[in-house]
Design an enzyme around this catalytic site. Structure first.
Site, PDB file in Angstrom:
ATOM      1  N   CYS A 152      10.103   4.934  15.010  1.00  0.00           N
ATOM      2  CA  CYS A 152       9.065   5.142  16.029  1.00  0.00           C
ATOM      3  C   CYS A 152       7.928   4.133  15.872  1.00  0.00           C
ATOM      4  O   CYS A 152       7.857   3.147  16.595  1.00  0.00           O
ATOM      5  CB  CYS A 152       8.500   6.571  15.972  1.00  0.00           C
ATOM      6  SG  CYS A 152       9.655   7.861  16.478  1.00  0.00           S
ATOM      7  N   ARG A 153       7.063   4.397  14.925  1.00  0.00           N
ATOM      8  CA  ARG A 153       5.825   3.620  14.815  1.00  0.00           C
ATOM      9  C   ARG A 153       6.035   2.177  14.368  1.00  0.00           C
ATOM     10  O   ARG A 153       5.508   1.255  14.989  1.00  0.00           O
ATOM     11  CB  ARG A 153       4.855   4.325  13.858  1.00  0.00           C
ATOM     12  CG  ARG A 153       4.440   5.699  14.356  1.00  0.00           C
ATOM     13  CD  ARG A 153       3.684   6.483  13.313  1.00  0.00           C
ATOM     14  NE  ARG A 153       4.586   6.879  12.232  1.00  0.00           N
ATOM     15  CZ  ARG A 153       4.200   7.480  11.112  1.00  0.00           C
ATOM     16  NH1 ARG A 153       2.907   7.732  10.911  1.00  0.00           N
ATOM     17  NH2 ARG A 153       5.077   7.829  10.188  1.00  0.00           N
ATOM     18  N   SER A 154       6.758   1.970  13.279  1.00  0.00           N
ATOM     19  CA  SER A 154       6.859   0.594  12.754  1.00  0.00           C
ATOM     20  C   SER A 154       7.660  -0.347  13.637  1.00  0.00           C
ATOM     21  O   SER A 154       7.256  -1.501  13.802  1.00  0.00           O
ATOM     22  CB  SER A 154       7.365   0.590  11.309  1.00  0.00           C
ATOM     23  OG  SER A 154       8.607   1.207  11.170  1.00  0.00           O
TER      24      SER A 154
ATOM     25  N   ASP B 107       2.572  10.374  13.434  1.00  0.00           N
ATOM     26  CA  ASP B 107       4.005  10.309  13.696  1.00  0.00           C
ATOM     27  C   ASP B 107       4.291  11.095  14.971  1.00  0.00           C
ATOM     28  O   ASP B 107       4.064  12.304  15.015  1.00  0.00           O
ATOM     29  CB  ASP B 107       4.776  10.905  12.517  1.00  0.00           C
ATOM     30  CG  ASP B 107       6.273  10.666  12.617  1.00  0.00           C
ATOM     31  OD1 ASP B 107       6.773  10.341  13.717  1.00  0.00           O
ATOM     32  OD2 ASP B 107       6.941  10.807  11.580  1.00  0.00           O
TER      33      ASP B 107
ATOM     34  N   ASN C 266      11.280   4.418  10.241  1.00  0.00           N
ATOM     35  CA  ASN C 266      11.487   3.138  10.912  1.00  0.00           C
ATOM     36  C   ASN C 266      12.184   3.311  12.259  1.00  0.00           C
ATOM     37  O   ASN C 266      13.002   2.503  12.660  1.00  0.00           O
ATOM     38  CB  ASN C 266      12.255   2.162  10.009  1.00  0.00           C
ATOM     39  CG  ASN C 266      12.248   0.715  10.489  1.00  0.00           C
ATOM     40  OD1 ASN C 266      13.223  -0.004  10.285  1.00  0.00           O
ATOM     41  ND2 ASN C 266      11.186   0.276  11.108  1.00  0.00           N
TER      42      ASN C 266
ATOM     43  N   CYS D 199       6.705   2.651   8.403  1.00  0.00           N
ATOM     44  CA  CYS D 199       6.447   4.064   8.663  1.00  0.00           C
ATOM     45  C   CYS D 199       7.501   4.861   7.892  1.00  0.00           C
ATOM     46  O   CYS D 199       8.179   4.310   7.029  1.00  0.00           O
ATOM     47  CB  CYS D 199       6.438   4.379  10.158  1.00  0.00           C
ATOM     48  SG  CYS D 199       8.021   4.235  11.018  1.00  0.00           S
TER      49      CYS D 199
END
Length: 157
Positions: free
Chosen positions: A14-16, A127, A12, A9
Site C-alpha cells: 500500500c504505502r511504500s 496503514d 509493501n 512500510c
C-alpha cells in the site's frame, strides 16, 4: 551522483509502493529522473511477489499513478544499496533499526512525515489496509506532500 531512496512500510502493498511511484513522478516533473532512484520494500515478507493492494492501485490511478511494483521484504543489503531509507510509521522505524548492521547505517533511516510541509502535525503515514476508501486518499495526500519535501531536502545536499 544519483541518490537512491528506499520506501518501507509493513507489507509493501500500500504505502511504500505508492510512495515509490509518487516520488518517481514528482522527480520526473522536476527533471530529476537521472539524479534519483526509488524502490520500496516491506518489513513483513508475507506478500512477496504480489502487486500492490487493488484499492491502493485504484486510488493511485485516479491521480495518474500506475503502481506495478512487486512486493519484497527489506534486506540487510538495502542499508548498503540506498542513501536513505524512508519509513511510514514507528513500527517500521523500530524494525529497521533492529535490522541495521551498524549505527552509521541506521542513520539512513527517516520517517516519511519528517518531509511533510502541508501536514506538519502528522507523525506517521497510517496503514490504509483496514480502512475505507478515504484512508487510501489520505495516504496519497500525505505521500505527495512528503515526497515533495523529500525532493526539496535532497536538492539542498
Amino acid at each position: 551522483m544519483k541518490k537512491k531512496i528506499l520506501f518501507v512500510c509493513l507489507g509493501n502493498i500500500c504505502r511504500s509502493p505508492a510512495a515509490e511511484e509518487i516520488f518517481r513522478q514528482l522527480a520526473a516533473r522536476r527533471g530529476l529522473s537521472e539524479c534519483v532512484e526509488a524502490d520500496s520494500a516491506g518489513t513483513y515478507g508475507g506478500h512477496a511477489g504480489e502487486l500492490p493492494d487493488m484499492r491502493m492501485r485504484e486510488a493511485a490511478a485516479s491521480r495518474g499513478y500506475r503502481l506495478t511494483h512487486r512486493s519484497r521484504q527489506v534486506a540487510e543489503e538495502d542499508f548498503d544499496r540506498f542513501d536513505r531509507i524512508v519509513v511510514m510509521d514507528d513500527r517500521n522505524y523500530e524494525a529497521l533499526h533492529r535490522l541495521a548492521p551498524s549505527r552509521e547505517l541506521a542513520a539512513k533511516i527517516y520517517r516519511m512525515t519528517e518531509f511533510c510541509r502541508r501536514h506538519p502535525d502528522r507523525t506517521y503515514v497510517p496503514d490504509p489496509y483496514y480502512e475505507g476508501r478515504a484512508g487510501f486518499y489520505l495516504v496519497l495526500d500525505l505521500l505527495e506532500d512528503a515526497c515533495e519535501g523529500l525532493l526539496d531536502d535532497l536538492a539542498l545536499e
